[in-house]
Write a protein that holds these residues in place. Structure first.
Motif, PDB file in Angstrom:
ATOM      1  N   ASN A  28       0.837  -1.194   0.000  1.00 39.18           N
ATOM      2  CA  ASN A  28       0.000   0.000   0.000  1.00 39.18           C
ATOM      3  C   ASN A  28       0.873   1.245   0.000  1.00 39.18           C
ATOM      4  O   ASN A  28       2.108   1.152   0.093  1.00 39.18           O
ATOM      5  N   LEU A  86      -2.761  -1.302  -9.083  1.00 37.84           N
ATOM      6  CA  LEU A  86      -3.943  -1.518  -8.242  1.00 37.84           C
ATOM      7  C   LEU A  86      -4.329  -2.991  -8.192  1.00 37.84           C
ATOM      8  O   LEU A  86      -4.717  -3.511  -7.136  1.00 37.84           O
ATOM      9  N   THR A 103      -4.204  -5.057  -4.715  1.00 41.02           N
ATOM     10  CA  THR A 103      -5.438  -5.672  -4.228  1.00 41.02           C
ATOM     11  C   THR A 103      -5.306  -7.184  -4.127  1.00 41.02           C
ATOM     12  O   THR A 103      -5.738  -7.802  -3.145  1.00 41.02           O
ATOM     13  N   THR A 134      -2.964  -8.128  -1.224  1.00 40.96           N
ATOM     14  CA  THR A 134      -3.547  -7.872   0.091  1.00 40.96           C
ATOM     15  C   THR A 134      -4.372  -9.062   0.576  1.00 40.96           C
ATOM     16  O   THR A 134      -4.479  -9.316   1.778  1.00 40.96           O
ATOM     17  N   ASN A 150      -7.661   3.378   6.334  1.00 44.41           N
ATOM     18  CA  ASN A 150      -8.135   3.067   4.993  1.00 44.41           C
ATOM     19  C   ASN A 150      -8.307   4.303   4.120  1.00 44.41           C
ATOM     20  O   ASN A 150      -8.026   4.277   2.923  1.00 44.41           O
ATOM     21  N   ALA A 187      -5.345   1.808  -1.814  1.00 46.25           N
ATOM     22  CA  ALA A 187      -6.327   0.725  -1.945  1.00 46.25           C
ATOM     23  C   ALA A 187      -6.761   0.299  -0.550  1.00 46.25           C
ATOM     24  O   ALA A 187      -5.938   0.229   0.357  1.00 46.25           O
ATOM     25  N   ARG A 219     -14.648  -6.211   2.051  1.00 44.66           N
ATOM     26  CA  ARG A 219     -15.293  -5.263   1.147  1.00 44.66           C
ATOM     27  C   ARG A 219     -16.590  -4.769   1.756  1.00 44.66           C
ATOM     28  O   ARG A 219     -17.431  -5.544   2.195  1.00 44.66           O
ATOM     29  N   LEU A 252     -12.838  -1.728  -7.203  1.00 43.26           N
ATOM     30  CA  LEU A 252     -11.680  -1.856  -8.086  1.00 43.26           C
ATOM     31  C   LEU A 252     -12.095  -1.867  -9.554  1.00 43.26           C
ATOM     32  O   LEU A 252     -11.434  -1.233 -10.396  1.00 43.26           O
TER      33      LEU A 252
END
Length: 303
Positions: A106, A235, A239, A242, A257, A262, A267, A278
């Protein structure tokens, strides 16, 4: 010095509209509390002091919380080289550059203005991304700096913090305080209800603004590098990587956050999310690539 990252009129309008609506909400909130509690000066002064401290020292707070440290060009030549190139392109003063020793991909930017900004990437981000992807991520963060997003979000969140604190205080008082007469209990219940309503409305307004500012930073960062596909690739990598991080570790950084490029953790429904989905971001970047003359690179980083 004027930045080449052009002002975003839609972002400015949305920021202004959010501030205006929060201002109206604040007036109604203050009026209700004056009627219900007679005086709320002390709690407002205390919370205002905390918000001023957060605004003034946001860079130090974020770096300390995420174990980040400012690095020199000798320590991180690759990172500094990318930031130097982007700042020259954007005509921005160079921010301090930091690395957070986290095994979580990140990046974030913080600081009250361009002269006091910090751009930070995690160690995992440096290991995961190639140079063009790293450039896309850092361009996104510099767009946040140019738009003064941290200052706006900090100021905008003031009312929500006050309401949240009052709600918790009154709920605690009702649950654990000594027995009160019916009139006092009714006042405390009214304060709790009003505070909860104000907190919910301000929360939704700020989240809506946060999602738009991420799209604005995606666009302006991609325009700065003229390579939307590099940011799209970054991205996707961030993602995807992660997802391998244990939930326990993700919970430790979820409070930040709104700062990250990201989101981390589970979610959320679109209405409550700090970031757009995304697929929405990737679609916008693909459209932007077409607008500026086609993709300059494919998502894997080759020309």
């Amino acid at each position: 010095m004027r930045s080449r990252i052009r002002p975003d009129r839609q972002l400015t309008v949305r920021m202004g509209a959010t501030m205006f609506l929060l201002g109206l909400l604040y007036v109604a909130f203050a009026a209700a509390l004056v009627v219900l509690l007679r005086s709320v000066v002390l709690i407002v002064v205390i919370v205002a002091g905390l918000m001023v401290a957060q605004y003034w020292f946001s860079d130090r707070i974020a770096l300390a919380a995420l174990r980040g440290r400012v690095v020199t060009p000798e320590q991180e030549p690759r990172l500094h080289a990318v930031v130097d190139r982007l700042c020259a392109l954007a005509d921005l003063p160079k921010p301090r550059v930091a690395v957070a020793e986290l095994d979580l991909p990140n990046a974030f930017a913080t600081g009250r203005n361009a002269e006091h900004a910090v751009v930070c990437v995690t160690r995992r981000t440096l290991d995961l991304l190639d140079d063009r992807e790293l450039e896309g991520v850092l361009a996104h963060e510099l767009a946040h700096v140019a738009h003064r997003d941290v200052a706006v979000i900090t100021v905008a969140s003031f009312l929500g913090v006050v309401a949240g604190l009052l709600m918790r205080t009154t709920v605690f008082s009702q649950a654990f305080g000594r027995r009160r007469d019916q009139g006092t209990a009714a006042v405390l219940a009214a304060v709790t209800l009003v505070s909860a309503l104000v907190y919910a409305i301000s929360f939704l307004l700020i989240r809506a603004l946060s999602r738009y500012r991420e799209l604005a930073a995606d666009r302006d960062g991609a325009l700065l590098t003229a390579n939307p596909s590099a940011l799209a690739s970054a991205l996707m990598k961030i993602t995807g990587d992660t997802a391998r991080i244990p939930r326990r570790d993700l919970r430790e950084v979820q409070a930040f956050n709104a700062f990250f490029i990201a989101p981390v953790g589970g979610r959320l429904a679109a209405l409550f999310a700090t970031h757009p989905a995304l697929d929405v971001r990737l679609e916008r970047l693909a459209d932007l690539a077409v607008q500026i003359g086609g993709t300059t690179e494919n998502p894997e980083g080759g020309r």
